[in-house]
Write a protein that holds these residues in place. Sequence first.
Motif, mmCIF file in Angstrom:
data_model
loop_
_atom_site.group_PDB
_atom_site.id
_atom_site.type_symbol
_atom_site.label_atom_id
_atom_site.label_comp_id
_atom_site.label_asym_id
_atom_site.label_seq_id
_atom_site.Cartn_x
_atom_site.Cartn_y
_atom_site.Cartn_z
ATOM 1 N N ASP A 140 0.788 -1.207 0.064
ATOM 2 C CA ASP A 140 0.243 -0.105 0.086
ATOM 3 C C ASP A 140 0.917 1.232 0.007
ATOM 4 O O ASP A 140 0.391 2.239 -0.621
ATOM 5 N N GLN A 141 2.199 1.275 0.664
ATOM 6 C CA GLN A 141 3.052 2.420 0.720
ATOM 7 C C GLN A 141 3.618 2.541 -0.668
ATOM 8 O O GLN A 141 3.632 3.901 -1.321
ATOM 9 N N ARG A 180 0.730 4.229 -3.022
ATOM 10 C CA ARG A 180 0.494 5.632 -2.780
ATOM 11 C C ARG A 180 1.689 6.271 -3.485
ATOM 12 O O ARG A 180 1.142 7.395 -3.999
ATOM 13 N N LYS A 215 1.034 6.378 -7.042
ATOM 14 C CA LYS A 215 -0.209 7.244 -7.337
ATOM 15 C C LYS A 215 0.205 8.780 -7.242
ATOM 16 O O LYS A 215 0.001 9.803 -8.008
ATOM 17 N N GLY A 216 0.842 9.025 -6.071
ATOM 18 C CA GLY A 216 1.628 10.469 -5.980
ATOM 19 C C GLY A 216 2.466 10.894 -6.908
ATOM 20 O O GLY A 216 2.336 12.057 -7.509
ATOM 21 N N TYR A 273 4.336 10.387 0.435
ATOM 22 C CA TYR A 273 2.891 10.635 0.127
ATOM 23 C C TYR A 273 1.817 10.070 0.968
ATOM 24 O O TYR A 273 1.426 8.790 0.667
ATOM 25 N N GLN A 274 1.523 10.810 1.761
ATOM 26 C CA GLN A 274 0.415 10.060 2.862
ATOM 27 C C GLN A 274 -0.851 10.921 2.698
ATOM 28 O O GLN A 274 -0.907 11.986 3.175
ATOM 29 N N PRO A 275 -1.934 10.408 2.151
ATOM 30 C CA PRO A 275 -2.993 10.935 2.063
ATOM 31 C C PRO A 275 -3.701 11.319 3.239
ATOM 32 O O PRO A 275 -3.541 10.792 4.349
#
Length: 213
Positions: free
Chosen positions: A63-64, A67, A70-71, A132-134
């Motif tokens: 998942d990291q 992310r 995606k970022g 990149y942490q939403p």
Amino acid sequence: MKSSMSFVQAMLACLLLIVLASCGGTSAVPTEEQRQAAISQVPCLVVLPVEIDLQEVQEVKYDQAARLEKGAAYMDTVLAEQLNGRGHVRILSSRQLTALMPDYGGDRQTLIERIGSEVKCNAVLVTTLSRYQPRVGGDFGVEQPASVVFAMKLYDIRQGPVLWSTMFAETQQSLLSNLMSFGTAVKRGFKWVTAEEMVEQGIIDKIRECPYL
């Protein structure tokens, strides 16, 4: 007497916040003359696709990594939008980069030299995304705030040095926990922003600070 003291304290707090707001955003922005002089030295530069830097992550989980990917993709979109129409800038997509260098396996300096040679440009802009942490939550309340870290470096392909570099690192904090963020909070409407909004504003600010762009 007590109420008058409370009023004075409130006024002093307001004045402090105004002063803090006026002191925000002290990063140097080049003048138009400085920008034109820098562009004359680098009349063509290549913007590479955003890279992912996993050094900050101890154990990379799916998942990291997802992310960060995606970022990075979102950053590519924002960079293309913000740099569109600047005649001296060449933006390479991941597909174009692969087509230019299908057999690439060297170090970064070799990549920069070959890209500059292929595209006939003087400099290469490399952007790396390491966090990149939403945001988890809404505009006015969060369980976890957005957090973003990225770096940008502009390399001269002829001599190898870094012509310009910058770093953006922010984990949004509440105004009460950090009064120095008042100016930023005003710009954001006192809301908790998303990672996408944080990235976009960060890129806009960094481009404005770069004389070569």
